[in-house]
Scaffold this motif. Structure first.
Motif, PDB file in Angstrom:
ATOM      1  N   VAL A   1      42.459 -21.925  35.738  1.00 31.49           N
ATOM      2  CA  VAL A   1      42.448 -23.366  36.036  1.00 31.49           C
ATOM      3  C   VAL A   1      42.773 -24.145  34.769  1.00 31.49           C
ATOM      4  O   VAL A   1      43.718 -24.941  34.729  1.00 31.49           O
ATOM      5  CB  VAL A   1      41.096 -23.789  36.628  1.00 31.49           C
ATOM      6  N   ALA A   2      41.996 -23.911  33.689  1.00 28.30           N
ATOM      7  CA  ALA A   2      42.294 -24.595  32.425  1.00 28.30           C
ATOM      8  C   ALA A   2      43.376 -23.875  31.634  1.00 28.30           C
ATOM      9  O   ALA A   2      44.157 -24.510  30.929  1.00 28.30           O
ATOM     10  CB  ALA A   2      41.024 -24.708  31.586  1.00 28.30           C
ATOM     11  N   GLY A   3      43.416 -22.532  31.734  1.00 27.48           N
ATOM     12  CA  GLY A   3      44.541 -21.797  31.165  1.00 27.48           C
ATOM     13  C   GLY A   3      44.330 -21.149  29.826  1.00 27.48           C
ATOM     14  O   GLY A   3      45.300 -20.727  29.198  1.00 27.48           O
ATOM     15  N   ILE A   4      43.079 -20.987  29.341  1.00 29.70           N
ATOM     16  CA  ILE A   4      42.840 -20.365  28.034  1.00 29.70           C
ATOM     17  C   ILE A   4      42.614 -18.875  28.236  1.00 29.70           C
ATOM     18  O   ILE A   4      41.619 -18.469  28.829  1.00 29.70           O
ATOM     19  CB  ILE A   4      41.627 -21.001  27.335  1.00 29.70           C
ATOM     20  N   ARG A   5      43.530 -18.069  27.704  1.00 28.99           N
ATOM     21  CA  ARG A   5      43.459 -16.630  27.965  1.00 28.99           C
ATOM     22  C   ARG A   5      43.577 -15.828  26.676  1.00 28.99           C
ATOM     23  O   ARG A   5      44.426 -16.096  25.822  1.00 28.99           O
ATOM     24  CB  ARG A   5      44.592 -16.191  28.904  1.00 28.99           C
TER      25      ARG A   5
ATOM     26  N   ARG B   1      46.765 -17.262  24.682  1.00 24.77           N
ATOM     27  CA  ARG B   1      47.775 -17.649  25.654  1.00 24.77           C
ATOM     28  C   ARG B   1      47.230 -18.824  26.450  1.00 24.77           C
ATOM     29  O   ARG B   1      46.123 -18.768  26.987  1.00 24.77           O
ATOM     30  CB  ARG B   1      48.075 -16.467  26.568  1.00 24.77           C
ATOM     31  N   ILE B   2      47.999 -19.882  26.517  1.00 25.95           N
ATOM     32  CA  ILE B   2      47.632 -21.053  27.322  1.00 25.95           C
ATOM     33  C   ILE B   2      48.566 -21.069  28.529  1.00 25.95           C
ATOM     34  O   ILE B   2      49.753 -21.355  28.410  1.00 25.95           O
ATOM     35  CB  ILE B   2      47.759 -22.366  26.525  1.00 25.95           C
ATOM     36  N   ALA B   3      48.036 -20.713  29.690  1.00 22.05           N
ATOM     37  CA  ALA B   3      48.861 -20.580  30.892  1.00 22.05           C
ATOM     38  C   ALA B   3      48.093 -21.085  32.109  1.00 22.05           C
ATOM     39  O   ALA B   3      47.631 -20.305  32.948  1.00 22.05           O
ATOM     40  CB  ALA B   3      49.289 -19.130  31.085  1.00 22.05           C
ATOM     41  N   PRO B   4      47.925 -22.402  32.228  1.00 28.33           N
ATOM     42  CA  PRO B   4      47.205 -22.925  33.394  1.00 28.33           C
ATOM     43  C   PRO B   4      47.984 -22.685  34.681  1.00 28.33           C
ATOM     44  O   PRO B   4      49.222 -22.632  34.682  1.00 28.33           O
ATOM     45  CB  PRO B   4      47.074 -24.418  33.085  1.00 28.33           C
ATOM     46  N   VAL B   5      47.232 -22.511  35.748  1.00 25.50           N
ATOM     47  CA  VAL B   5      47.819 -22.351  37.077  1.00 25.50           C
ATOM     48  C   VAL B   5      47.316 -23.521  37.914  1.00 25.50           C
ATOM     49  O   VAL B   5      46.294 -23.429  38.588  1.00 25.50           O
ATOM     50  CB  VAL B   5      47.420 -21.010  37.708  1.00 25.50           C
TER      51      VAL B   5
END
Length: 851
Positions: free
Chosen positions: A753-757, A773-777
Motif C-alpha cells: 500500500v505504502a510501498g516500502i520494501r 525498493r519503493i513500489a506502491p501498488v
C-alpha cells in the motif's frame, strides 16, 4: 505506603528507553559475563523457608532481607547490585524499589541461560546500616504455565542470588562485596498471599508492614533462609546441576519488561449489586491499578477478560484450556484479589502477575463504593518489553488505519519478555507465531535484540537431533518432556523453521552478520534434522500407493507430526500424528534449506552454501514431482498451498501465472473470501499483488465479510483474533482474541500500500535498508497513503496521493540508503539520500508482469 502496592516509586532507572535498533553488539559479551560471575563470587543461592508448602497457584510471594553495614566510601566508584532468581523478583534498598523493570529476571531457557540484572544503587545507600530486600514469587520458573497450566516446569523451589559490590573510582582494585545472599538472610511470607502469572495475585494489605523493607517491623514470622550450595542440596526442587552451573548466568539482554503506559476506562457500569464492569476499550497485556479499595477488611475480586457474553456480562469461558490426555477443562485464571487495610493512599497494583484483557469485573464492592468511585480509581497498566516504535502508517481508509492499530496492539500484548502466542490462555513462546510475524513486527517496533535473545533460548532448547520444540523457552529444555502430544509436536514444519526464518528476517531488517553467524549452528541442526526425516521414512499411505520409492522421495518430508496450515476457515483443527502434511513440510524444507544456503554465501562458507543449495533444489524437485499434476494444478488444492508455491518459488516460471490465476479462482469459489490459515495468511496479499492480481488483494483487504480482517474489527476487535470467527454472529467468542499471527497482513500496508520494501535476499551492501525498493501498488479505493520507518540509517518515508488523474509520490531516504522507486506506470528511478517528488498519470497502464 506499600513498595509493592503503591504507585511505582523507583531509583533512577538503570538505563533509559532504548532508541531504535538498540546499542551496537558488544564484542566482549563473554568477557562481560565472566566479570558478572566474578562479582557474584561471594553470593550463595538462597531459598525462602517454606515450612508449609502450598499447591501451585496458591503460593505466596516471599520476602527475603538482610541488613548490612556500609562504611564511608568517599573516593570509591559506583556501588552496583547484581541479582537474579528462579522465579520473579523485585528488589528494594532501604524501602525504595530498585529500577523500573518488571517481572525480572524474565522468561528464559533457565536450564542453560539465566539473566542477571545490574543496577547502580549508589544514591540509595548511606553510611551505617542499610537493608536489602527482595519479593520473590513463582513466575515462569515454577508457576502454572502453558496451555495445560502445568506447574514446576523448571523446578519446585524459588531461589535468589544477589550481591552488592563496591568498586574504587580508579578501578585499580577488585570490586568489594558489601553484602551477598548467604545464610544470614531471613525470609517470611509477604502480604502477597497468592502470586501466579496465569492464575492471578491476591494481596492482603492488612498484612503489609513498610518497615520490613527498612530492616524493622515485627520480628514475628521471620525464619532463616536455606542456602543451596553447589555440592549439596537438591532436595528442594533446585537440582544440583542448576545451582552449580554458574556458566549459565548471563548479563541482562534486550529491552526489559516495563510499565509502558496507563489507560483510563472507556466505560464503567454496574453489572449487578456490588459488581462493576470496567471497559478499557482496548485489549492489552498488563494489570490494573486500583485505589478505590473500600474500608478495612473489604475483599475485592478482579476478573480479567476479553469479551462480554450476549447478556453484557464478562465471560472467560472461551479462554479455558484443557488437558490433552483427558479432555479435562481448566480454569481460565486471570483473577486478582485485594483485601483493603482501610489506609488512605493504599494502591493495589499486582506486579507479580499479568493478564490479557479488555474488561475487568470488580466484585465485592461495598455500598459506599460505586461505579463512579471505581472509574476515578482504576487504570489499566500496559506492560510489555520496552521496544522502540519504528513504523507509522496512515491512509484515506480509516478502517485500514484501525487494522494497523489492532495489529500493533496485538504485538504489544505478546512481547512480554518473549514473543508469545497470546497474553491470557497460554502465554507461551510458540515458534510458529514468531516465524510468521517477525518480519511484520520489525516494521512496527525494533525487535532486533528482543528476537536475538529469544533465538539464543531456541538454540539452548534445541534437541540433540536438531528438533526445535513447539514453544521456546521450553520447560523440558533440550529433551522430551514425557508429555506425549508435546513431544510429538516438537519439530513441526513451519514451527521448527523459526530456527532459520527468524534469523533470516532479522538479517534483512537489521543487517547484522554477527547475529546471523551466531545462529548458524542452530539453523544447520534444524535443516539437517528435517532432511534426515525426509530421507529416513515414507508415509504409509504413499508406501501403499507406490511400494517402490521414487528417486525424488529422499527429499520428500511426509512423516512425523506437523500442524499443517492450521486454523483455515471452516477446517476443524485435528492435530493428527499420522496425517500426511508432506505438501507443507516439503515446502518448508525447501525454503529453510534455500535460506541457509544464502546464509552460507553471506558468511563466506562455500561448503554450507553448496550443501544446502543442493538440498533446496532436491526438496523443490520432490515437491514438484509429488504435488504438481500434469495439468499444472496442485494435486492437493487449497489457497494456502498455492500461496506457498508462489511465495517460496516452488513452481517453474512458466507455471506461476496459471497458479496465481487458480488461486484467484479458489478465492472466487469461496464467495470472494480468503481460505488461508496460520502459516500462509501473511503471504496471501503480497502473492496476489505480485502476480498481477492487486485488485483481488485489495478486495480481501477491505472486505468485511467473514472471514476477513475488517470483519474482526466490525465485530469489535481491537486486537487480532486466533480464529477467523473468533466471535460468531450471536456474539459468542471462541479461542484467544489476541493472537497476532493473522496480523502479518500489516506488512502489506507497508510493502504494497505504502510501498516500502526490503530486498528479498540482500547482500551485506543491501540489508538493513541500505537499499530499499519503493513500489506502491495503489488502488482506486484509496486516494492517499503514507508510511515511515526508522531504519538503522535513519528514516525512510513515502507518501502518495491520487488527484485529478495524477499520481504523486514523495519519498525521502537517509544517508547510506539507495532507493529504487517504481512508479505505477512502470518507470524506475534510482535515488540517493534526500527528499524527492515524482509523478505519473493515473490510472496507469503498466506493463504486464513478466513482460
Amino acid at each position: 505506603m506499600s513498595p509493592s502496592s503503591a504507585t511505582l516509586t523507583s531509583a533512577p532507572p538503570h538505563g533509559s528507553r532504548r532508541e531504535p535498533h538498540g546499542l551496537p553488539r558488544d564484542p566482549q559479551r563473554d568477557g562481560h559475563a565472566d566479570r558478572l560471575r566474578e562479582a557474584l563470587r561471594d553470593a550463595r543461592w538462597i531459598a525462602p523457608a517454606e515450612p508449609h508448602p502450598l499447591p501451585a497457584g496458591e503460593r505466596p510471594a516471599m520476602l527475603l532481607r538482610r541488613t548490612f553495614a556500609v562504611p564511608p566510601h568517599g573516593g570509591t566508584g559506583p556501588v552496583l547490585v547484581h541479582a537474579t532468581a528462579h522465579g520473579v523478583y523485585e528488589l528494594f534498598l532501604n524501602g525504595v524499589r530498585v529500577g523500573d523493570e518488571e517481572l525480572t529476571p524474565g522468561f528464559t531457557a533457565y536450564r542453560k541461560r539465566l539473566q542477571v540484572q545490574t543496577w547502580d544503587i549508589t544514591d540509595l545507600l548511606h553510611e551505617g546500616d542499610n537493608t536489602i530486600a527482595a519479593l520473590l514469587s513463582d513466575g515462569w520458573f515454577r508457576g502454572r504455565h502453558g496451555f495445560e497450566r502445568r506447574p514446576d516446569g523448571f523446578g519446585d523451589r524459588t531461589v535468589l542470588l544477589a550481591a552488592v559490590v563496591a568498586s574504587d573510582a580508579e578501578g585499580t582494585r577488585s570490586p568489594r562485596t558489601l553484602v551477598a545472599t548467604d545464610d544470614a538472610w531471613t525470609s517470611r511470607t509477604s502480604h502477597i498471599t497468592r502470586a501466579d502469572l496465569m492464575d492471578g495475585q491476591t494481596t492482603d494489605l492488612r498484612r503489609h508492614d513498610p518497615a520490613w523493607y527498612r530492616g524493622a517491623g515485627s520480628p514475628v514470622g521471620w525464619l532463616p533462609v536455606e542456602p543451596l550450595d553447589a555440592d549439596g542440596d537438591s532436595t528442594g526442587g533446585c537440582s544440583t546441576d542448576l545451582i552449580a552451573d554458574r556458566a549459565r548466568l548471563v548479563p541482562a539482554e534486550g529491552p526489559p519488561v516495563r510499565r509502558i503506559e496507563e489507560l483510563a476506562p472507556a466505560a464503567v457500569r454496574e453489572a449487578r449489586p456490588g459488581s462493576v464492569l470496567v471497559d478499557f476499550g482496548q485489549n492489552l497485556n498488563g494489570w490494573v491499578r486500583l485505589t478505590a479499595l473500600g474500608p478495612a477488611g473489604t475483599r475485592l475480586t478482579l476478573t480479567h477478560g476479553e469479551h462480554l457474553d450476549p447478556d453484557g456480562l464478562l465471560t472467560t469461558d472461551h479462554l479455558r484450556a484443557f488437558v490433552f490426555s483427558t479432555g479435562q477443562t481448566l480454569p481460565a485464571g486471570q483473577v486478582d484479589e485485594v483485601v483493603s487495610a482501610g489506609r488512605d493512599g493504599d494502591v493495589f497494583e499486582p506486579r507479580h502477575t499479568t493478564h490479557g484483557f479488555r474488561y475487568v469485573q470488580v466484585d465485592g464492592l461495598p455500598s459506599a463504593v460505586g461505579a463512579e468511585q471505581v472509574r476515578a480509581g482504576i487504570r489499566a497498566v500496559v506492560v510489555h518489553s520496552d521496544l522502540a516504535p519504528v513504523g507509522t502508517f496512515a491512509c484515506s481508509d480509516p478502517r485500514l488505519e484501525a487494522l494497523h492499530e489492532a495489529v500493533r496492539w496485538s504485538l504489544r500484548g505478546n512481547v512480554c519478555a518473549v514473543p508469545t502466542d497470546c497474553p491470557q490462555r497460554e502465554r507461551s513462546g510458540f515458534t510458529g507465531d514468531w516465524q510468521v510475524f517477525v518480519a511484520t513486527a520489525a516494521l512496527l517496533y525494533d525487535v532486533k535484540e528482543f528476537s536475538e535473545r529469544w533465538l539464543r533460548d531456541l538454540a539452548a532448547d534445541q534437541w540433540a537431533d536438531g528438533r526445535v520444540p513447539t514453544v521456546v523457552p521450553n520447560p523440558a529444555g533440550d529433551r522430551p518432556s514425557g508429555v506425549v502430544f508435546e513431544d510429538a509436536a516438537a519439530g513441526s514444519a513451519g514451527w521448527g523453521d523459526a530456527a532459520v526464518i527468524v534469523p533470516w528476517e532479522l538479517w534483512r531488517a537489521y543487517g547484522d552478520l554477527d547475529a546471523l553467524r551466531e545462529q548458524l549452528p542452530a539453523m544447520c541442526r534444524w535443516v539437517d534434522h528435517a532432511a534426515a526425516r525426509a530421507a529416513g521414512a515414507r508415509h504409509p499411505d504413499r508406501t501403499a500407493r507406490r511400494p517402490v520409492p521414487a528417486a525424488h522421495e529422499h527429499a520428500l518430508l511426509d512423516t512425523g507430526f506437523h500442524f499443517g496450515e492450521w486454523l483455515e476457515p471452516g477446517v476443524p483443527p485435528r492435530p493428527d500424528p499420522v496425517a500426511d502434511h508432506g505438501i507443507v513440510a516439503t515446502a518448508y524444507l525447501h525454503r529453510s534449506a534455500h535460506l541457509l544456503a544464502r546464509t552460507g554465501a553471506l558468511l563466506g562458507l562455500p561448503d554450507v552454501e553448496q550443501r544446502y543449495a543442493a538440498l533446496a533444489d532436491a526438496a523443490r524437485d520432490a515437491w514438484q514431482r509429488e504435488y504438481v499434476g500434469v495439468d499444472g494444478r496442485l494435486t492437493e488444492e487449497s489457497q494456502a498451498h498455492y500461496v506457498r508455491a508462489l511465495a517460496f518459488d516452488l513452481l517453474p516460471p512458466a507455471q506461476r501465472t496459471a497458479a496465481a490465476a487458480r488461486l484467484v479462482e479458489l478465492i472466487a469459489e469461496r464467495g470472494g473470501t480468503l481460505g488461508t490459515g496460520f502459516l500462509s495468511t501473511g503471504m496471501l496479499l503480497p502473492v496476489l499483488a505480485d502476480h498481477g492480481h492487486a485488485e483481488i488483494a485489495y478486495d480481501l483487504l477491505t472486505s468485511e465479510d467473514a472471514p476477513s480482517w475488517l470483519g474482526m474489527l466490525a465485530a469489535g476487535a481491537t486486537t487480532v483474533w486466533e480464529w477467523w470467527d473468533g466471535v460468531d454472529v450471536d456474539g459468542n467468542a471462541r479461542g484467544s482474541l489476541n493472537h497476532y499471527s493473522k496480523g502479518a497482513v500489516a506488512s502489506f500496508l507497508y510493502t504494497h500500500v505504502a510501498g516500502i520494501r526490503l530486498v528479498d535476499e540482500p547482500t551485506p551492501g543491501e540489508a538493513a535498508y541500505r537499499r530499499v525498493r519503493i513500489a506502491p501498488v495503489p488502488d482506486a479505493r484509496l486516494t492517499w497513503a503514507r508510511a515511515s520507518l526508522a531504519t538503522p540509517r535513519g528514516p525512510v518515508r513515502t507518501a502518495w496521493s491520487v488527484e485529478e488523474g495524477l499520481f504523486t509520490i514523495d519519498v525521502a531516504f537517509p544517508e547510506g540508503t539507495v532507493g529504487d522507486v517504481e512508479l505505477p506506470d512502470g518507470r524506475h528511478r534510482r535515488l540517493g539520500a534526500g527528499a524527492y517528488r515524482l509523478t505519473c498519470p493515473w490510472p496507469a497502464r503498466p506493463e504486464a508482469p513478466g513482460a
